[in-house]
Design a protein around this motif. Structure first.
Motif, PDB file in Angstrom:
ATOM      1  N   ARG A  39     -35.271 116.159  44.931  1.00 16.34           N
ATOM      2  CA  ARG A  39     -34.548 116.824  46.011  1.00 16.34           C
ATOM      3  C   ARG A  39     -33.313 116.017  46.405  1.00 16.34           C
ATOM      4  NH1 ARG A  39     -37.892 118.367  51.283  1.00 16.34           N
ATOM      5  NH2 ARG A  39     -38.049 116.109  51.372  1.00 16.34           N
ATOM      6  N   LYS A  73     -32.602 128.874  45.740  1.00 11.32           N
ATOM      7  CA  LYS A  73     -33.977 129.251  45.363  1.00 11.32           C
ATOM      8  C   LYS A  73     -34.728 128.031  44.817  1.00 11.32           C
ATOM      9  CE  LYS A  73     -36.500 133.009  43.522  1.00 11.32           C
ATOM     10  NZ  LYS A  73     -36.637 133.984  42.506  1.00 11.32           N
ATOM     11  N   ALA A  74     -34.013 127.263  43.967  1.00  7.04           N
ATOM     12  CA  ALA A  74     -34.647 126.074  43.377  1.00  7.04           C
ATOM     13  C   ALA A  74     -34.979 125.070  44.467  1.00  7.04           C
ATOM     14  CB  ALA A  74     -33.715 125.463  42.332  1.00  7.04           C
ATOM     15  N   ASN A  75     -34.039 124.880  45.425  1.00 12.10           N
ATOM     16  CA  ASN A  75     -34.288 123.951  46.538  1.00 12.10           C
ATOM     17  C   ASN A  75     -35.467 124.402  47.385  1.00 12.10           C
ATOM     18  OD1 ASN A  75     -32.553 121.712  46.472  1.00 12.10           O
ATOM     19  ND2 ASN A  75     -30.813 123.091  46.819  1.00 12.10           N
ATOM     20  N   GLU A  76     -35.549 125.730  47.565  1.00 16.09           N
ATOM     21  CA  GLU A  76     -36.671 126.261  48.360  1.00 16.09           C
ATOM     22  C   GLU A  76     -38.013 125.987  47.658  1.00 16.09           C
ATOM     23  OE1 GLU A  76     -38.120 130.561  49.698  1.00 16.09           O
ATOM     24  OE2 GLU A  76     -35.922 130.323  49.710  1.00 16.09           O
ATOM     25  N   MET A  77     -37.982 126.142  46.315  1.00 11.60           N
ATOM     26  CA  MET A  77     -39.209 125.886  45.544  1.00 11.60           C
ATOM     27  C   MET A  77     -39.606 124.408  45.625  1.00 11.60           C
ATOM     28  SD  MET A  77     -38.358 128.419  42.441  1.00 11.60           S
ATOM     29  CE  MET A  77     -39.553 128.109  41.224  1.00 11.60           C
ATOM     30  N   ILE A  78     -38.587 123.556  45.584  1.00 16.13           N
ATOM     31  CA  ILE A  78     -38.883 122.113  45.670  1.00 16.13           C
ATOM     32  C   ILE A  78     -39.489 121.773  47.027  1.00 16.13           C
ATOM     33  CG2 ILE A  78     -37.789 119.820  45.804  1.00 16.13           C
ATOM     34  CD1 ILE A  78     -35.889 120.727  43.584  1.00 16.13           C
ATOM     35  N   SER A  79     -38.903 122.327  48.106  1.00 12.92           N
ATOM     36  CA  SER A  79     -39.468 121.964  49.431  1.00 12.92           C
ATOM     37  C   SER A  79     -40.856 122.561  49.626  1.00 12.92           C
ATOM     38  CB  SER A  79     -38.537 122.282  50.587  1.00 12.92           C
ATOM     39  OG  SER A  79     -38.105 123.545  50.552  1.00 12.92           O
ATOM     40  N   LEU A  80     -41.107 123.733  49.005  1.00 13.49           N
ATOM     41  CA  LEU A  80     -42.461 124.309  49.082  1.00 13.49           C
ATOM     42  C   LEU A  80     -43.471 123.414  48.345  1.00 13.49           C
ATOM     43  CD1 LEU A  80     -43.304 126.979  50.405  1.00 13.49           C
ATOM     44  CD2 LEU A  80     -43.591 127.896  48.104  1.00 13.49           C
ATOM     45  N   ALA A  81     -43.036 122.924  47.172  1.00 18.17           N
ATOM     46  CA  ALA A  81     -43.909 122.027  46.385  1.00 18.17           C
ATOM     47  C   ALA A  81     -44.179 120.758  47.185  1.00 18.17           C
ATOM     48  CB  ALA A  81     -43.251 121.696  45.047  1.00 18.17           C
ATOM     49  N   ASN A 111     -46.607 121.312  50.004  1.00 20.44           N
ATOM     50  CA  ASN A 111     -47.983 121.409  49.518  1.00 20.44           C
ATOM     51  C   ASN A 111     -48.563 120.057  49.115  1.00 20.44           C
ATOM     52  OD1 ASN A 111     -49.316 124.165  49.422  1.00 20.44           O
ATOM     53  ND2 ASN A 111     -47.188 124.592  48.889  1.00 20.44           N
TER      54      ASN A 111
END
Ligand code: ADP
Length: 365
Positions: free
Chosen positions: A166, A176-184, A187
């Motif tokens: 990140r 979208k990719a940044n959002e996926m990274i922060s979701l990961a 978690n």
């Protein structure tokens, strides 16, 4: 048996006859007629006893007639035979009754013995099962401890890499990719807190200390010091009765009271959460209660909330992993007590737990 009785009676009758002849009726042998009657009644049944009594009375009667030593009045001789027969029959009835009572008692004792044997077997079986359960519980706890412990380090590494991704590449990636990274990353953090919770649960047995006299006033002071930030932020008011000294693992009791008070503050939608801690003595046991003016619970959740990772409210509504009360229950059970809740939705909750009071030894002076 009847056959043996008949032979014996014939032998006794013959002997009686001979003795009457030799001693001219002066020596009595008649008591021995009873022997075969008693034997047949005891080893056979009442009916055979009555039959053999009749036969015995007949043999006695005939033996008297043949030997010639009968009463001058024949009617009296018949009367005597009838009395003998009556006596034999009464003896048979009494003996068979005694036999029935004895048999019933023997049966009862046998039944009692076999029930006792069954109970002993069940106890041994139960003890074996309890030992197996204890062993498998210990194995499971050890497994959870090792698994949680070993899972933490790869998770921290993953979290570190996601964070680095990140930081170093976040700028060159699209939204979208940044959002996926922060979701990961979120978690990973969530999983870490679950593992931490699991570890704290497994540590209760594995890292438990021995019980010693623990002043509950000091326990509450420590909890209030640990939670002073939260108490101030939420404007919470915490009061308590005069507290007692209990036999406990102090660190664990601090953790228990802290879990309950933290929950009372967290699950409260009032401006000013009010929490009251009190204690009642009940036959050497202390029943503690933590009462609050929070959101309360429906009765259907009373048992469920003490399970591991069990929560009533939505994850986003209130923070937490759902381990606090499972840990609390394990701590209480390790101390030989019970924990339960009484509550009504919207009307606050009271959590109760029991623990043994410390009773100082008395010395005679
Ligand atoms: P967590 O606090 O992490 O959710 P706990 O095991 O401490 O987990 O509690 C389990 C659930 O029990 C909570 O999610 C909440 O729904 C309910 N609960 C616990 N304490 C209270 C309380 N004082 N008032 C109302 N509900 C409570």
């Amino acid at each position: 048996m009847i056959f043996i009785g008949v032979i014996l009676l014939l032998a006794i009758g013959s002997l009686d006859f001979l003795i009457d002849l030799i001693t001219t009726g002066q020596l009595s042998f008649s008591i021995f007629y009873l022997l075969p009657i008693l034997l047949v009644t005891w080893y056979s049944d009442r009916k055979s006893g009555i039959e053999i009594s009749m036969f015995g009375a007949l043999v006695w009667h005939v033996s008297g007639i043949i030997s010639g030593y009968i009463h001058s009045d024949h009617l009296l001789y018949y009367w005597n035979t009838a009395v003998r027969l009556g006596f034999f029959m009464i003896t048979v009835i009494i003996l068979s009754k005694l036999k029935e009572t004895l048999e019933a008692r023997t049966k009862f004792i046998f039944l009692l013995q076999s029930t006792l044997d069954d109970l002993k077997r069940t106890r041994v079986e139960l003890e074996k099962r309890a030992q197996e359960l204890e062993r498998s519980n210990a194995d499971l706890e050890q497994f959870a401890f090792v698994a949680a412990h070993d899972l933490r380090s790869p998770l921290i590494t993953i979290g570190g890499y996601i964070n680095r991704l990140r930081r170093e590449y976040g700028g060159s990636l699209d939204d979208k990719a940044n959002e996926m990274i922060s979701l990961a990353f979120k978690n990973v953090i969530w999983m870490e807190s679950l593992i931490k919770s699991l570890l704290s649960y497994a540590r209760i047995e594995a890292k438990g200390k021995k019980f010693e006299p623990t002043d509950m006033k000091e326990v509450v002071e420590s909890v209030l010091a640990n939670l002073q930030g939260t108490i101030k932020d939420r404007n919470a008011k915490i009061t308590c009765d005069d507290l007692v000294t209990v036999m406990a693992d102090k660190a664990q009791i601090i953790q228990l009271i802290q879990n309950l008070i933290e929950n009372s503050i967290k699950f409260c939608d009032k401006e000013c959460p009010e929490i009251h801690l009190s204690v009642k003595r009940d036959e050497g046991e202390c029943v503690f209660s933590v009462n609050d003016n929070g959101i309360g619970l429906d009765a259907e959740h009373f048992d469920k909330i003490f399970g591991i990772f069990k929560r009533v409210n939505e994850k986003s509504e209130y923070s937490g992993t759902g381990i606090g009360l499972a840990v609390s229950r394990k701590i209480v059970e390790r101390h030989g007590g019970r924990i339960w809740v009484e509550s009504e939705k919207g009307k606050g909750s009271t959590f109760f737990f029991t623990i043994s009071e410390f009773v100082p030894a008395k010395f005679d002076t």
